[in-house]
Design a protein around this motif. Structure first.
Motif, PDB file in Angstrom:
ATOM      1  N   LEU A  47       0.853  -1.186   0.000  1.00 40.40           N
ATOM      2  CA  LEU A  47       0.000   0.000   0.000  1.00 40.40           C
ATOM      3  C   LEU A  47       0.887   1.232   0.000  1.00 40.40           C
ATOM      4  CD1 LEU A  47      -2.522  -0.967   2.853  1.00 40.40           C
ATOM      5  CD2 LEU A  47      -2.743  -1.470   0.425  1.00 40.40           C
ATOM      6  N   TYR A  48       0.425   2.297  -0.634  1.00 40.23           N
ATOM      7  CA  TYR A  48       1.195   3.538  -0.621  1.00 40.23           C
ATOM      8  C   TYR A  48       0.272   4.721  -0.837  1.00 40.23           C
ATOM      9  CZ  TYR A  48       1.070   4.209  -5.738  1.00 40.23           C
ATOM     10  OH  TYR A  48       0.674   4.451  -7.041  1.00 40.23           O
ATOM     11  N   ASP A  49       0.768   5.899  -0.478  1.00 36.57           N
ATOM     12  CA  ASP A  49       0.040   7.149  -0.696  1.00 36.57           C
ATOM     13  C   ASP A  49       0.651   7.896  -1.878  1.00 36.57           C
ATOM     14  OD1 ASP A  49      -1.583   6.730   1.554  1.00 36.57           O
ATOM     15  OD2 ASP A  49      -0.175   7.760   2.883  1.00 36.57           O
ATOM     16  N   LEU A  50      -0.180   8.385  -2.784  1.00 33.73           N
ATOM     17  CA  LEU A  50       0.316   9.290  -3.814  1.00 33.73           C
ATOM     18  C   LEU A  50       0.900  10.521  -3.130  1.00 33.73           C
ATOM     19  CD1 LEU A  50      -2.653   9.226  -6.381  1.00 33.73           C
ATOM     20  CD2 LEU A  50      -0.684   7.690  -6.255  1.00 33.73           C
ATOM     21  N   VAL A  51       1.955  11.075  -3.705  1.00 32.64           N
ATOM     22  CA  VAL A  51       2.563  12.260  -3.106  1.00 32.64           C
ATOM     23  C   VAL A  51       1.538  13.384  -3.039  1.00 32.64           C
ATOM     24  CG1 VAL A  51       4.310  14.054  -3.397  1.00 32.64           C
ATOM     25  CG2 VAL A  51       4.913  11.666  -3.785  1.00 32.64           C
ATOM     26  N   GLY A  52       1.380  13.934  -1.843  1.00 31.88           N
ATOM     27  CA  GLY A  52       0.375  14.965  -1.599  1.00 31.88           C
ATOM     28  C   GLY A  52      -0.821  14.445  -0.846  1.00 31.88           C
ATOM     29  N   ALA A  53      -0.921  13.125  -0.712  1.00 31.12           N
ATOM     30  CA  ALA A  53      -2.064  12.509  -0.033  1.00 31.12           C
ATOM     31  C   ALA A  53      -1.600  11.776   1.219  1.00 31.12           C
ATOM     32  CB  ALA A  53      -2.770  11.532  -0.969  1.00 31.12           C
ATOM     33  N   GLY A  54      -2.547  11.556   2.127  1.00 34.53           N
ATOM     34  CA  GLY A  54      -2.275  10.742   3.303  1.00 34.53           C
ATOM     35  C   GLY A  54      -1.054  11.204   4.075  1.00 34.53           C
ATOM     36  N   ARG A  55      -0.195  10.248   4.382  1.00 31.19           N
ATOM     37  CA  ARG A  55       1.015  10.542   5.152  1.00 31.19           C
ATOM     38  C   ARG A  55       2.251  10.530   4.274  1.00 31.19           C
ATOM     39  NH1 ARG A  55       1.058   6.722  10.310  1.00 31.19           N
ATOM     40  NH2 ARG A  55       2.804   8.122  10.829  1.00 31.19           N
ATOM     41  N   SER A  56       2.050  10.867   2.987  1.00 37.65           N
ATOM     42  CA  SER A  56       3.195  11.002   2.089  1.00 37.65           C
ATOM     43  C   SER A  56       4.025  12.212   2.501  1.00 37.65           C
ATOM     44  CB  SER A  56       2.725  11.164   0.642  1.00 37.65           C
ATOM     45  OG  SER A  56       2.015  12.392   0.485  1.00 37.65           O
ATOM     46  N   ASP A  57       5.226  12.301   1.954  1.00 38.53           N
ATOM     47  CA  ASP A  57       6.115  13.428   2.250  1.00 38.53           C
ATOM     48  C   ASP A  57       5.713  14.615   1.376  1.00 38.53           C
ATOM     49  OD1 ASP A  57       8.140  15.160   2.837  1.00 38.53           O
ATOM     50  OD2 ASP A  57       9.768  13.906   2.038  1.00 38.53           O
ATOM     51  N   LEU A  58       5.033  15.587   1.973  1.00 35.38           N
ATOM     52  CA  LEU A  58       4.570  16.747   1.199  1.00 35.38           C
ATOM     53  C   LEU A  58       5.725  17.541   0.620  1.00 35.38           C
ATOM     54  CD1 LEU A  58       1.592  18.106   3.353  1.00 35.38           C
ATOM     55  CD2 LEU A  58       1.575  16.406   1.513  1.00 35.38           C
ATOM     56  N   ALA A  59       6.900  17.463   1.255  1.00 39.56           N
ATOM     57  CA  ALA A  59       8.069  18.180   0.746  1.00 39.56           C
ATOM     58  C   ALA A  59       8.524  17.619  -0.597  1.00 39.56           C
ATOM     59  CB  ALA A  59       9.207  18.117   1.760  1.00 39.56           C
ATOM     60  N   ALA A  60       8.093  16.410  -0.928  1.00 41.37           N
ATOM     61  CA  ALA A  60       8.479  15.795  -2.195  1.00 41.37           C
ATOM     62  C   ALA A  60       7.608  16.267  -3.355  1.00 41.37           C
ATOM     63  CB  ALA A  60       8.398  14.275  -2.081  1.00 41.37           C
ATOM     64  N   TYR A  61       6.567  17.033  -3.055  1.00 41.97           N
ATOM     65  CA  TYR A  61       5.651  17.455  -4.112  1.00 41.97           C
ATOM     66  C   TYR A  61       6.282  18.537  -4.972  1.00 41.97           C
ATOM     67  CZ  TYR A  61       1.392  18.598  -6.586  1.00 41.97           C
ATOM     68  OH  TYR A  61       0.459  18.786  -7.575  1.00 41.97           O
ATOM     69  N   GLU A  62       6.286  18.319  -6.274  1.00 41.21           N
ATOM     70  CA  GLU A  62       6.781  19.287  -7.250  1.00 41.21           C
ATOM     71  C   GLU A  62       5.669  19.522  -8.268  1.00 41.21           C
ATOM     72  OE1 GLU A  62      10.362  17.820  -9.033  1.00 41.21           O
ATOM     73  OE2 GLU A  62      11.085  16.964  -7.143  1.00 41.21           O
ATOM     74  N   SER A  63       5.223  20.753  -8.380  1.00 40.74           N
ATOM     75  CA  SER A  63       4.074  21.034  -9.242  1.00 40.74           C
ATOM     76  C   SER A  63       4.357  20.680 -10.704  1.00 40.74           C
ATOM     77  CB  SER A  63       3.671  22.507  -9.129  1.00 40.74           C
ATOM     78  OG  SER A  63       4.747  23.353  -9.488  1.00 40.74           O
ATOM     79  N   GLU A  64       5.605  20.833 -11.146  1.00 40.70           N
ATOM     80  CA  GLU A  64       5.917  20.493 -12.535  1.00 40.70           C
ATOM     81  C   GLU A  64       5.844  18.978 -12.754  1.00 40.70           C
ATOM     82  OE1 GLU A  64       9.432  21.106 -15.914  1.00 40.70           O
ATOM     83  OE2 GLU A  64       9.602  22.072 -13.953  1.00 40.70           O
ATOM     84  N   LYS A  65       6.469  18.220 -11.851  1.00 42.38           N
ATOM     85  CA  LYS A  65       6.468  16.761 -11.988  1.00 42.38           C
ATOM     86  C   LYS A  65       5.050  16.214 -11.962  1.00 42.38           C
ATOM     87  CE  LYS A  65       7.931  12.457  -9.759  1.00 42.38           C
ATOM     88  NZ  LYS A  65       8.698  11.817  -8.665  1.00 42.38           N
ATOM     89  N   TYR A  66       4.242  16.713 -11.032  1.00 42.45           N
ATOM     90  CA  TYR A  66       2.904  16.175 -10.858  1.00 42.45           C
ATOM     91  C   TYR A  66       1.851  16.979 -11.618  1.00 42.45           C
ATOM     92  CZ  TYR A  66       5.308  13.450  -7.338  1.00 42.45           C
ATOM     93  OH  TYR A  66       6.193  12.609  -6.711  1.00 42.45           O
ATOM     94  N   GLY A  67       2.315  17.737 -12.606  1.00 40.60           N
ATOM     95  CA  GLY A  67       1.405  18.450 -13.490  1.00 40.60           C
ATOM     96  C   GLY A  67       0.782  17.551 -14.536  1.00 40.60           C
ATOM     97  N   SER A  68       1.186  16.276 -14.553  1.00 42.72           N
ATOM     98  CA  SER A  68       0.558  15.274 -15.407  1.00 42.72           C
ATOM     99  C   SER A  68       0.572  13.950 -14.657  1.00 42.72           C
ATOM    100  CB  SER A  68       1.283  15.128 -16.749  1.00 42.72           C
ATOM    101  OG  SER A  68       2.497  14.416 -16.583  1.00 42.72           O
ATOM    102  N   LEU A  69      -0.204  13.002 -15.110  1.00 37.27           N
ATOM    103  CA  LEU A  69      -0.260  11.711 -14.441  1.00 37.27           C
ATOM    104  C   LEU A  69       1.042  10.931 -14.598  1.00 37.27           C
ATOM    105  CD1 LEU A  69      -3.888  10.472 -15.261  1.00 37.27           C
ATOM    106  CD2 LEU A  69      -3.068  11.691 -13.232  1.00 37.27           C
ATOM    107  N   ALA A  70       1.876  11.325 -15.552  1.00 37.23           N
ATOM    108  CA  ALA A  70       3.137  10.607 -15.770  1.00 37.23           C
ATOM    109  C   ALA A  70       4.040  10.664 -14.545  1.00 37.23           C
ATOM    110  CB  ALA A  70       3.865  11.176 -16.989  1.00 37.23           C
ATOM    111  N   GLY A  71       4.004  11.768 -13.812  1.00 40.70           N
ATOM    112  CA  GLY A  71       4.819  11.865 -12.601  1.00 40.70           C
ATOM    113  C   GLY A  71       4.412  10.835 -11.572  1.00 40.70           C
ATOM    114  N   TYR A  72       3.108  10.635 -11.420  1.00 38.46           N
ATOM    115  CA  TYR A  72       2.609   9.619 -10.496  1.00 38.46           C
ATOM    116  C   TYR A  72       2.925   8.213 -11.008  1.00 38.46           C
ATOM    117  CZ  TYR A  72      -0.065  13.475  -8.459  1.00 38.46           C
ATOM    118  OH  TYR A  72      -0.438  14.663  -7.868  1.00 38.46           O
ATOM    119  N   ALA A  73       2.923   8.033 -12.324  1.00 31.24           N
ATOM    120  CA  ALA A  73       3.247   6.721 -12.902  1.00 31.24           C
ATOM    121  C   ALA A  73       4.703   6.357 -12.628  1.00 31.24           C
ATOM    122  CB  ALA A  73       2.977   6.732 -14.405  1.00 31.24           C
ATOM    123  N   ARG A  74       5.601   7.324 -12.731  1.00 31.01           N
ATOM    124  CA  ARG A  74       7.007   7.055 -12.420  1.00 31.01           C
ATOM    125  C   ARG A  74       7.169   6.673 -10.950  1.00 31.01           C
ATOM    126  NH1 ARG A  74       7.645  11.612 -15.777  1.00 31.01           N
ATOM    127  NH2 ARG A  74       8.111  12.987 -14.004  1.00 31.01           N
TER     128      ARG A  74
END
Length: 271
Positions: A47-74
């Motif tokens: 089980l895991y949390d997408l970055v930005g959700a749950g208890r994920s590391d919010l500091a890892a969130y980058e708006s450019e990377k997660y500006g498409s679903l490809a960032g979450y796929a990686r």
């Protein structure tokens, strides 16, 4: 990079194949607690949390990377590489079904199968395709979300959940929405509802189980039939359920369908 910390990865159970559960918009990994324990006696469960959700590391969130679903796929492929063993089956709810399809395209043959719960490759109607929403409806939804995220969450979460006989589930989803960082949620909503992944899934040959609710505001039954027609090795299973979260409101029916589909990977040899 500490992937465990970034995505709050937790591992349960044991088996020679791995189930990776990936949650939908506004949710986190706790939304799987009605379903995942059914499989821990036969599978390794991640089980895991997408970055930005749950208890994920919010500091890892980058708006450019997660500006498409490809960032979450990686990220999903990172989680698979680090924590999965043997054949890997990704169980993706809603937008995570498309994240998993993109991850499959990025690393062919790494994912052995998909279980897609309430998937939709495109939410917007177009010529010859019915996604369930008109473009102006999506823009209105996003505008409301931008102006009052918490209010939107309180109003929409019970509607998305459906399941009128189980009001506690609506409260659970509302609380999950309200735990999500509003700024991240706003961007993720745009990425989710404005995405068009129809070309990405076209001809994807990986075995896939499509679990579709019989009454779903977000992903109508017609979308499930479109997915089934588009994925050449897919099985379509209609769950008698009102709402977009059958893994919460009808977990027994989902587990039964998954048991039949997953049989080839129970006791499968480790790669």
């Amino acid at each position: 990079m500490d992937i465990q910390r970034r995505n709050n990865v937790t591992v349960h159970g044991a088996g020679t194949s791995t189930l990776v559960f990936s949650h939908g918009f506004g949710c986190d990994q706790t939304m799987w607690h009605y379903l995942f324990q059914h499989f821990t006696n036969r599978f390794r469960v991640v089980l895991y949390d997408l970055v930005g959700a749950g208890r994920s590391d919010l500091a890892a969130y980058e708006s450019e990377k997660y500006g498409s679903l490809a960032g979450y796929a990686r990220d999903l492929n990172d989680v698979i590489d680090e924590f999965a063993s043997g054949p890997v089956i990704v169980v993706g709810h809603s937008v995570s079904a498309m994240i998993a399809a993109l991850a499959d395209r990025l690393s062919p043959n790494r994912i052995a199968a998909h279980v897609m719960v309430g998937p939709s490759p495109c939410y917007i109607d177009s010529d010859g395709y019915v996604g369930g929403f008109k473009l102006e409806d999506i823009h209105s939804l996003l505008h409301t979300l931008d102006s009052n995220y918490l209010g939107w969450s309180s109003a929409m979460a019970p509607t998305i959940m459906g399941s009128p006989g189980q009001p506690a589930l609506g409260d659970e989803l509302t609380n999950s929405f309200c735990r999500t960082d509003p700024q991240i949620a706003k961007q993720f909503a745009r990425v989710t509802f404005l995405s068009d992944n129809r070309e990405d899934i076209a001809g994807l040959a990986t075995p896939t189980l499509i679990l579709q609710s019989s009454d779903d505001l977000i992903a109508p039954v017609g979308v499930g039939h479109y997915m089934h027609a588009t994925l050449p090795n897919s099985v379509f299973h209609l769950v008698d359920n009102v709402g977009h979260c059958p893994h919460m409101s009808a977990p027994g029916a989902c587990a039964k369908a998954m048991d039949a589909f997953l049989q080839p990977w129970v006791g499968a040899d480790v790669d």
